[in-house]
Design an enzyme around this catalytic site. Structure first.
Site, PDB file in Angstrom:
ATOM      1  N   ALA A 141       0.847  -1.207   0.000  1.00 26.57           N
ATOM      2  CA  ALA A 141       0.000   0.000   0.000  1.00 26.57           C
ATOM      3  C   ALA A 141       0.877   1.251   0.000  1.00 26.57           C
ATOM      4  CB  ALA A 141      -0.934  -0.008   1.211  1.00 26.57           C
ATOM      5  N   LYS A 177       9.368   1.145  10.562  1.00 20.64           N
ATOM      6  CA  LYS A 177       9.974   1.018  11.896  1.00 20.64           C
ATOM      7  C   LYS A 177      11.113   0.002  11.943  1.00 20.64           C
ATOM      8  CE  LYS A 177       6.393  -1.879  14.028  1.00 20.64           C
ATOM      9  NZ  LYS A 177       5.487  -2.011  15.152  1.00 20.64           N
ATOM     10  N   TRP A 201       5.469 -11.052   3.752  1.00 19.16           N
ATOM     11  CA  TRP A 201       5.125 -12.388   4.262  1.00 19.16           C
ATOM     12  C   TRP A 201       3.964 -13.018   3.516  1.00 19.16           C
ATOM     13  CZ3 TRP A 201       7.368 -14.888   8.649  1.00 19.16           C
ATOM     14  CH2 TRP A 201       8.453 -14.182   9.181  1.00 19.16           C
ATOM     15  N   GLY A 228      -1.286 -14.741  -2.923  1.00 20.73           N
ATOM     16  CA  GLY A 228      -1.208 -13.912  -4.118  1.00 20.73           C
ATOM     17  C   GLY A 228      -2.216 -12.792  -4.132  1.00 20.73           C
ATOM     18  N   GLU A 233      -8.097 -20.530  -4.698  1.00 20.63           N
ATOM     19  CA  GLU A 233      -8.084 -20.490  -3.232  1.00 20.63           C
ATOM     20  C   GLU A 233      -9.516 -20.587  -2.720  1.00 20.63           C
ATOM     21  OE1 GLU A 233      -5.795 -17.149  -1.778  1.00 20.63           O
ATOM     22  OE2 GLU A 233      -3.902 -18.100  -2.321  1.00 20.63           O
ATOM     23  N   HIS A 276      -6.186 -17.806   9.911  1.00 18.22           N
ATOM     24  CA  HIS A 276      -5.849 -18.672   8.778  1.00 18.22           C
ATOM     25  C   HIS A 276      -5.845 -20.112   9.279  1.00 18.22           C
ATOM     26  CE1 HIS A 276      -3.895 -20.328   5.274  1.00 18.22           C
ATOM     27  NE2 HIS A 276      -3.931 -19.145   4.686  1.00 18.22           N
ATOM     28  N   ARG A 312     -12.328 -19.387   4.911  1.00 16.66           N
ATOM     29  CA  ARG A 312     -11.435 -19.559   6.063  1.00 16.66           C
ATOM     30  C   ARG A 312     -12.151 -19.595   7.406  1.00 16.66           C
ATOM     31  NH1 ARG A 312      -6.587 -15.603   4.100  1.00 16.66           N
ATOM     32  NH2 ARG A 312      -6.175 -16.890   2.290  1.00 16.66           N
ATOM     33  N   HIS A 343      -4.450 -13.939  11.332  1.00 17.00           N
ATOM     34  CA  HIS A 343      -3.814 -13.676  10.043  1.00 17.00           C
ATOM     35  C   HIS A 343      -4.093 -12.266   9.524  1.00 17.00           C
ATOM     36  CE1 HIS A 343      -2.160 -14.741   6.156  1.00 17.00           C
ATOM     37  NE2 HIS A 343      -3.298 -14.498   5.540  1.00 17.00           N
ATOM     38  N   ARG A 383     -12.881 -11.685   4.803  1.00 16.78           N
ATOM     39  CA  ARG A 383     -12.171 -11.341   3.566  1.00 16.78           C
ATOM     40  C   ARG A 383     -11.994 -12.571   2.684  1.00 16.78           C
ATOM     41  NH1 ARG A 383      -6.699 -11.753   2.082  1.00 16.78           N
ATOM     42  NH2 ARG A 383      -6.183 -12.523   4.146  1.00 16.78           N
ATOM     43  N   LEU A 440      -4.189  -7.788  -0.997  1.00 18.86           N
ATOM     44  CA  LEU A 440      -3.200  -7.055  -1.794  1.00 18.86           C
ATOM     45  C   LEU A 440      -3.927  -6.229  -2.861  1.00 18.86           C
ATOM     46  CD1 LEU A 440      -0.419  -9.802  -2.246  1.00 18.86           C
ATOM     47  CD2 LEU A 440      -0.503  -7.978  -0.549  1.00 18.86           C
TER      48      LEU A 440
END
Ligand code: SIN
Length: 544
Positions: free
Chosen positions: A27, A46, A56, A60, A124, A244, A290, A351, A386, A392
């Protein structure tokens, strides 16, 4: 205390920036690249520049690019996962813009996996079509690599590492309140640094470290949500924490994530005895969304006392594993896991947070001059849950929109910082009260949240957790160093942010007397139409 009241203790000042970006994930970096024509862009982070949640991300980015796909189908899947709480207009806009934003990532040099010349699309949970662009199971790392290279090639963008944003600089002027940048701690020298800018983007990621077990890196301490809250900016839907289903057992910190794409390619969840875990739970089996899979695992572990369930990857086979999932293969082997023998032991882990700092459709928050994008933001896309690989996508869409607005309208005036600055600048970092004590409090907080506001909640446990969090905040207030004229160090600032966000998550969870998406309360196990609305928390801006 105000800036003017502390002339000798005045913090060091970075030259004024046109745009300040807090966070160096997808972002923040895409926003920096797009706003560079406006002048000097300062990105602060930071830790080092590549330490972000993006780095991490394994799975995708979802985009309806397949021949059998279109944005309408992606929209349907997104809304279904969102459990009735996604904003359909926002969701439509995001999925329609998705392909264009993906093309930009390609232009910036991201090497998504291809089959021949064609972009390869993976599957997914919750998706009705193959639409996940990936780079093996190290997609985030590849995106971060390409974006950092693009940023490094642009002299208008400066990335400052080890600069930890403590609070937003908020001014009260004749036209009302506005954000004028941030007060940050140089974690190497202990000096306080003011970064003044007429526009600040919060892109500081999520808060997985609130939980005992998480796939998020140690930097994910909810700093952006806590800073915005202290500055009086509304936050919403924080009860929707996504767990997750498949983190490697025993969980490390952060837990090693086995991407959902493994199940997309045929991996299945089973019990230690070999029974298919999702049989009779959901017709989509191991590829159910999930929330459903994580809850099924959680209930199974509670009932049986088993320490984990098994992700059986035998249907994928060693060759495809090596080609498509090198990260999983290497990570398991390094830890002595016999993938093709016993299977992979997995447990759920925190997650992603679906809610966050409330933004409008172009990323503006309620505080003029402050924008938010990525996991820190609540845009209305995710609703109560989500859809995999939509995060992403959300980040690139909202960073693009926010940047486009600025390019179109130009920068606002920098608000004058003076006696009315809400946030005090105490000078330098004070000596950390007691590192061992802070570390212990952090661990206690994480266990408290895991047990009290975890995958399955009850009214009584939420109430107890809220009380214990208040006690923690009291203890922290007694440890706070401001009274002695110093700013908090990293450990104190992170813990305070975590505790603040913990209180907000719990408050949101307590106010939703139903079960929906990621929020499951055993005392209210059904969805209730009275709660088809966002949980919005509004704070008065206050001095720290
Ligand atoms: C995963 O690879 O399973 C995570 C992707 C995501 O969180 O969307």
């Amino acid at each position: 205390m105000t800036l003017q009241a502390l002339p000798e203790a005045k913090p060091e000042s970075l030259d004024e920036a046109a745009v300040l970006v807090i966070g160096s994930g997808i972002a923040g970096l895409t926003f920096a690249l797009k706003t560079a024509p406006l002048g000097r862009v300062v990105v602060i982070t930071k830790k080092d520049r590549a330490t972000s949640n993006t780095n991490w991300a394994r799975g995708g980015i979802a985009a309806g690019l397949g021949e059998d796909d279109d944005p309408e189908l992606h929209l349907e899947d997104t809304l279904r996962a969102g459990g009735g709480l996604s904003n359909a207009t926002i969701a439509r806009g995001v999925v329609e813009e998705g392909p264009a934003r993906v093309r930009e990532l390609l232009d910036w040099g991201v090497r998504f996996r291809r089959e021949g010349e064609v972009l390869a699309l993976g599957m997914e949970g919750g998706h009705s079509r193959r639409r996940i662009l990936s780079a093996g199971d190290r997609t985030g790392r590849e995106i971060e690599r390409a974006l950092l290279a693009a940023v490094a090639a642009d002299p208008r963008i400066r990335v400052v590492e080890h600069l930890f944003a403590l609070d937003l600089l908020v001014c009260e002027g004749p036209d009302g309140r506005a954000c004028a940048g941030a007060l940050a701690l140089d974690t190497a020298s202990g000096a306080l640094v003011e970064v003044r800018a007429p526009v600040t983007l919060l892109a500081s990621g999520g808060c997985g470290q609130l939980y005992r077990y998480t796939t998020n890196p140690v930097v994910a301490t909810g700093d952006g949500i806590a800073m915005a809250w202290r500055a009086g900016v509304p936050v919403a839907n924080l009860e929707f924490i996504q767990f997750h289903p498949t983190a490697l057992w025993p969980a490390e910190d952060p837990a090693f994530l086995l991407t959902e794409a493994l199940r997309g390619e045929g991996a299945r969840l089973r019990t230690i005895e070999g029974r298919p875990l999702m049989e009779g739970v959901d017709p989509r089996g191991s590829l159910a969304p999930r929330d459903i899979v994580a809850r099924a695992i959680h209930e199974h572990l509670l009932e049986t006392g088993d320490p984990y369930v098994v992700l059986d990857v035998s249907a994928i086979g060693p060759e495809t594993m090596a080609e498509r999932f090198p990260g999983a293969l290497q990570g398991c082997r390094e830890r002595g896991v016999d993938l093709f023998g016993e299977g992979i032991p997995v447990v759920p882990a925190a997650h992603y947070i679906c809610g966050g700092v409330v933004t409008d459709p172009v990323g503006r928050t309620a505080l003029p001059g402050l924008l938010a994008s990525g996991e820190v933001a609540h845009t209305g896309l995710h609703g109560a849950n989500r859809l995999a690989s939509n995060s992403l996508l959300e980040a690139v869409v909202f960073s693009h929109r926010a940047a486009s607005l600025l390019l179109e309208e130009g920068l606002p005036e920098l608000p004058a910082l003076g006696a009315s600055a809400v946030v005090a600048a105490p000078g330098r970092e004070a000596p950390t009260p007691d590192r061992a004590r802070l570390a212990l409090e952090r661990e206690r907080l994480r266990t408290l949240m895991w047990e009290g506001v975890g995958i399955v909640r009850t009214d009584a446990r939420l109430e107890q957790t809220a009380a214990k969090l208040e006690e923690l905040l009291d203890r922290l207030a007694r440890l706070e160093p401001e009274a002695s004229g110093g700013a908090p160090g990293v450990e104190m600032a992170e813990l305070r942010n975590l505790a603040t966000v913990g209180c907000l998550v719990t408050a949101c969870a307590r106010s939703r007397l139903e079960s929906r998406g990621l929020h499951f309360n055993r005392d209210h196990p059904e969805a209730d139409d009275a709660f088809v609305r966002d949980t919005v928390l509004v704070a008065e801006a206050r001095r720290r």
